[in-house]
Motif scaffolding. Sequence first.
Motif, PDB file in Angstrom:
ATOM      1  N   HIS A 363      -9.752 -40.494  16.820  1.00 54.27           N
ATOM      2  CA  HIS A 363      -9.198 -39.171  16.538  1.00 54.27           C
ATOM      3  C   HIS A 363      -8.175 -38.736  17.577  1.00 54.27           C
ATOM      4  CE1 HIS A 363     -11.762 -38.017  13.136  1.00 54.27           C
ATOM      5  NE2 HIS A 363     -12.707 -38.704  13.751  1.00 54.27           N
ATOM      6  N   ARG A 364      -8.475 -38.972  18.846  1.00 54.02           N
ATOM      7  CA  ARG A 364      -7.606 -38.473  19.915  1.00 54.02           C
ATOM      8  C   ARG A 364      -6.186 -38.992  19.768  1.00 54.02           C
ATOM      9  NH1 ARG A 364      -7.105 -34.244  23.445  1.00 54.02           N
ATOM     10  NH2 ARG A 364      -6.153 -34.894  25.403  1.00 54.02           N
ATOM     11  N   PHE A 365      -6.032 -40.254  19.403  1.00 50.94           N
ATOM     12  CA  PHE A 365      -4.710 -40.856  19.205  1.00 50.94           C
ATOM     13  C   PHE A 365      -3.865 -39.996  18.264  1.00 50.94           C
ATOM     14  CE2 PHE A 365      -1.830 -43.528  16.761  1.00 50.94           C
ATOM     15  CZ  PHE A 365      -1.218 -44.318  17.725  1.00 50.94           C
ATOM     16  N   PHE A 366      -4.464 -39.568  17.165  1.00 51.58           N
ATOM     17  CA  PHE A 366      -3.726 -38.787  16.170  1.00 51.58           C
ATOM     18  C   PHE A 366      -3.672 -37.308  16.529  1.00 51.58           C
ATOM     19  CE2 PHE A 366      -5.406 -42.509  13.891  1.00 51.58           C
ATOM     20  CZ  PHE A 366      -4.221 -43.033  13.407  1.00 51.58           C
ATOM     21  N   ASP A 367      -4.732 -36.794  17.151  1.00 48.07           N
ATOM     22  CA  ASP A 367      -4.769 -35.366  17.470  1.00 48.07           C
ATOM     23  C   ASP A 367      -3.638 -34.964  18.407  1.00 48.07           C
ATOM     24  OD1 ASP A 367      -6.938 -34.833  15.857  1.00 48.07           O
ATOM     25  OD2 ASP A 367      -8.413 -34.793  17.492  1.00 48.07           O
ATOM     26  N   ILE A 368      -3.449 -35.703  19.498  1.00 47.40           N
ATOM     27  CA  ILE A 368      -2.410 -35.286  20.451  1.00 47.40           C
ATOM     28  C   ILE A 368      -1.019 -35.423  19.850  1.00 47.40           C
ATOM     29  CG2 ILE A 368      -3.831 -35.748  22.480  1.00 47.40           C
ATOM     30  CD1 ILE A 368      -2.312 -38.364  22.878  1.00 47.40           C
ATOM     31  N   ARG A 369      -0.872 -36.271  18.847  1.00 52.07           N
ATOM     32  CA  ARG A 369       0.418 -36.391  18.177  1.00 52.07           C
ATOM     33  C   ARG A 369       0.626 -35.249  17.194  1.00 52.07           C
ATOM     34  NH1 ARG A 369      -1.040 -41.072  20.149  1.00 52.07           N
ATOM     35  NH2 ARG A 369       0.521 -42.688  20.621  1.00 52.07           N
ATOM     36  N   ARG A 370      -0.360 -34.967  16.377  1.00 55.30           N
ATOM     37  CA  ARG A 370      -0.155 -33.900  15.386  1.00 55.30           C
ATOM     38  C   ARG A 370      -0.020 -32.538  16.060  1.00 55.30           C
ATOM     39  NH1 ARG A 370      -4.850 -31.068  13.867  1.00 55.30           N
ATOM     40  NH2 ARG A 370      -6.790 -31.931  14.666  1.00 55.30           N
ATOM     41  N   TRP A 371      -0.652 -32.361  17.232  1.00 55.10           N
ATOM     42  CA  TRP A 371      -0.484 -31.116  18.000  1.00 55.10           C
ATOM     43  C   TRP A 371       0.827 -31.096  18.780  1.00 55.10           C
ATOM     44  CZ3 TRP A 371      -5.964 -32.085  20.307  1.00 55.10           C
ATOM     45  CH2 TRP A 371      -6.939 -31.695  19.378  1.00 55.10           C
ATOM     46  N   MET A 372       1.508 -32.255  18.834  1.00 56.20           N
ATOM     47  CA  MET A 372       2.761 -32.424  19.562  1.00 56.20           C
ATOM     48  C   MET A 372       2.594 -32.125  21.053  1.00 56.20           C
ATOM     49  SD  MET A 372       5.637 -31.197  16.775  1.00 56.20           S
ATOM     50  CE  MET A 372       6.978 -31.993  17.676  1.00 56.20           C
ATOM     51  N   ILE A 373       1.472 -32.599  21.603  1.00 52.22           N
ATOM     52  CA  ILE A 373       1.251 -32.508  23.044  1.00 52.22           C
ATOM     53  C   ILE A 373       1.187 -33.899  23.668  1.00 52.22           C
ATOM     54  CG2 ILE A 373       0.042 -30.307  22.845  1.00 52.22           C
ATOM     55  CD1 ILE A 373      -2.585 -31.875  23.347  1.00 52.22           C
ATOM     56  N   ALA A 374       1.410 -34.941  22.870  1.00 53.70           N
ATOM     57  CA  ALA A 374       1.280 -36.306  23.373  1.00 53.70           C
ATOM     58  C   ALA A 374       2.253 -36.577  24.514  1.00 53.70           C
ATOM     59  CB  ALA A 374       1.493 -37.308  22.244  1.00 53.70           C
ATOM     60  N   LYS A 375       3.449 -36.008  24.449  1.00 56.54           N
ATOM     61  CA  LYS A 375       4.440 -36.254  25.498  1.00 56.54           C
ATOM     62  C   LYS A 375       3.938 -35.732  26.838  1.00 56.54           C
ATOM     63  CE  LYS A 375       9.380 -35.788  26.466  1.00 56.54           C
ATOM     64  NZ  LYS A 375      10.679 -35.272  25.959  1.00 56.54           N
ATOM     65  N   THR A 376       3.216 -34.620  26.819  1.00 58.85           N
ATOM     66  CA  THR A 376       2.641 -34.078  28.052  1.00 58.85           C
ATOM     67  C   THR A 376       1.436 -34.893  28.499  1.00 58.85           C
ATOM     68  OG1 THR A 376       3.384 -31.844  27.499  1.00 58.85           O
ATOM     69  CG2 THR A 376       1.600 -32.039  29.101  1.00 58.85           C
ATOM     70  N   VAL A 377       0.542 -35.189  27.551  1.00 60.64           N
ATOM     71  CA  VAL A 377      -0.701 -35.891  27.879  1.00 60.64           C
ATOM     72  C   VAL A 377      -0.433 -37.315  28.338  1.00 60.64           C
ATOM     73  CG1 VAL A 377      -2.847 -36.791  26.903  1.00 60.64           C
ATOM     74  CG2 VAL A 377      -2.090 -34.476  26.321  1.00 60.64           C
ATOM     75  N   MET A 378       0.410 -38.029  27.605  1.00 62.41           N
ATOM     76  CA  MET A 378       0.567 -39.460  27.826  1.00 62.41           C
ATOM     77  C   MET A 378       1.543 -39.821  28.932  1.00 62.41           C
ATOM     78  SD  MET A 378      -1.647 -40.861  25.949  1.00 62.41           S
ATOM     79  CE  MET A 378      -1.144 -42.564  26.133  1.00 62.41           C
ATOM     80  N   ASN A 379       2.276 -38.845  29.465  1.00 60.68           N
ATOM     81  CA  ASN A 379       3.145 -39.128  30.594  1.00 60.68           C
ATOM     82  C   ASN A 379       2.445 -38.918  31.934  1.00 60.68           C
ATOM     83  OD1 ASN A 379       5.662 -40.156  29.642  1.00 60.68           O
ATOM     84  ND2 ASN A 379       6.079 -38.162  28.746  1.00 60.68           N
ATOM     85  N   LYS A 380       1.177 -38.537  31.887  1.00 65.41           N
ATOM     86  CA  LYS A 380       0.389 -38.489  33.112  1.00 65.41           C
ATOM     87  C   LYS A 380      -0.121 -39.888  33.427  1.00 65.41           C
ATOM     88  CE  LYS A 380      -1.371 -33.759  32.530  1.00 65.41           C
ATOM     89  NZ  LYS A 380      -2.602 -32.940  32.393  1.00 65.41           N
ATOM     90  N   PRO A 381      -0.293 -40.216  34.705  1.00 65.15           N
ATOM     91  CA  PRO A 381      -0.833 -41.530  35.040  1.00 65.15           C
ATOM     92  C   PRO A 381      -2.291 -41.634  34.624  1.00 65.15           C
ATOM     93  CG  PRO A 381      -0.714 -40.162  36.995  1.00 65.15           C
ATOM     94  CD  PRO A 381      -0.021 -39.392  35.904  1.00 65.15           C
ATOM     95  N   ALA A 382      -2.742 -42.846  34.371  1.00 67.32           N
ATOM     96  CA  ALA A 382      -4.167 -43.073  34.122  1.00 67.32           C
ATOM     97  C   ALA A 382      -4.903 -42.963  35.461  1.00 67.32           C
ATOM     98  CB  ALA A 382      -4.389 -44.446  33.506  1.00 67.32           C
TER      99      ALA A 382
END
Length: 428
Positions: A363-382
């Motif tokens: 779910h998370r893979f699709f949730d952050i995309r449909r909310w359009m927050i993936a650019k913020t979430v996924m540009n943070k380091p692991a």
Amino acid sequence: MTEEEKRSSANQARFLRAYYYHELFRWFGPLVITTEPIDPFIFDSTKRENLKTTVDFIVNEFDALSQDGALPDRWEGSEYGRATKTAAMGYKARTLLYAASPLYQESGVTWAQAAQAALDLITYADSRSLHSLYVAPGEPNKNYSRYFNERANAENILVYLRDPTNDLYNLFPAFNPWNVNKELTTVPTQWLVDCYDMADGSEPIVGYNADNSPIINPASGYNEQDPYKNRDPRFYQTILYHGATWPNVNKGRATVDIRTPNNWGSGYFLVKYLDDRIDHRDGGTTSMNFIMMRYAEILLDYAEAINEAENNANARLMAVEQLNRIRERAGITNPLNAADFTQATLRERIRKERRIELCFEEHRFFDIRRWMIAKTVMNKPAIGITIRGGQFVRSRLDNRNYSDRMNLLPLPVDEVNNAPLIYQNPGY
């Protein structure tokens, strides 16, 4: 086949077709829509529709299959796992939830439509005792984890059924006595671990500084040097962490110690789906079905949609009611109070609850995309955890790069080049 068997088989096939369209929509957005075979060489007339046409088709298919008599409420015995009326209602609700989200706004779907579809399923299921949140008999502290090892129960809406197995034990640490194959597979990050509340429902971490260090809520009692104490019960049933003991590993107990010189990855491992009643190394088997849709998701779908549809106290009350149902099942002692939230703060709480309750269920893979927050979430380091000088220290695992075009996947280049009515997704 009897006429009834033919009708039933046709409707089950129709459900599967709608389901695959739903999956393609989640990945690609607008689709080529057809109910008949397409000649793969008729390039000029093969058309990729717009988003509204795509969503309308999928929703209408699931809606038709939700009507009385199209699909049964349940299947029994060897037929268990086939498409049901509630599965059709559930996928209609999920499709509308996605379509109402920022990434898919061109569909024209409203949050009110998404909320109503989820509520329709909740009302129907509750009134007929078809679905409910799973509770482990005699093991209230295992309500969450036991669910994933039960083949058939009332929380399931649609599952990918597998024979009893132990093939997921490679989620364990990558050395003896845990995992004989020495595989380092799924390692949750510190970002996920931070999301788990304290056992009383208070939030231990309320934000992050510019250097990604946590902003700790002093009222929660959280201690960075004793970080796994008194956390949400789902944490212990999902994450394997330093100091945690697993009861059955190669004919004995085993405790995680990330101070030893092994490949610990993030310092965490996934034990969701694993059954601590069997010895995975010793050949024991258990149910490990993949959950495609379950009742808890529908409660979360409704909470999100009603909160977005109506910015008022009553909507927040109805949304929080669903969150509390899930949290109470998990064993959290204090319920959330709807009066403590605004629409914006409740939005963040719902998103956090989805992340925890549905983690590693795709779910998370699709949730952050449909909310359009993936650019913020996924540009943070692991970020992971390690121990240096006797102290827990957050460590950077890798840097990541994400752009908005990744919110949808690219179409195969040959399809776009060959067919003038098939257009590429933005950015590719």
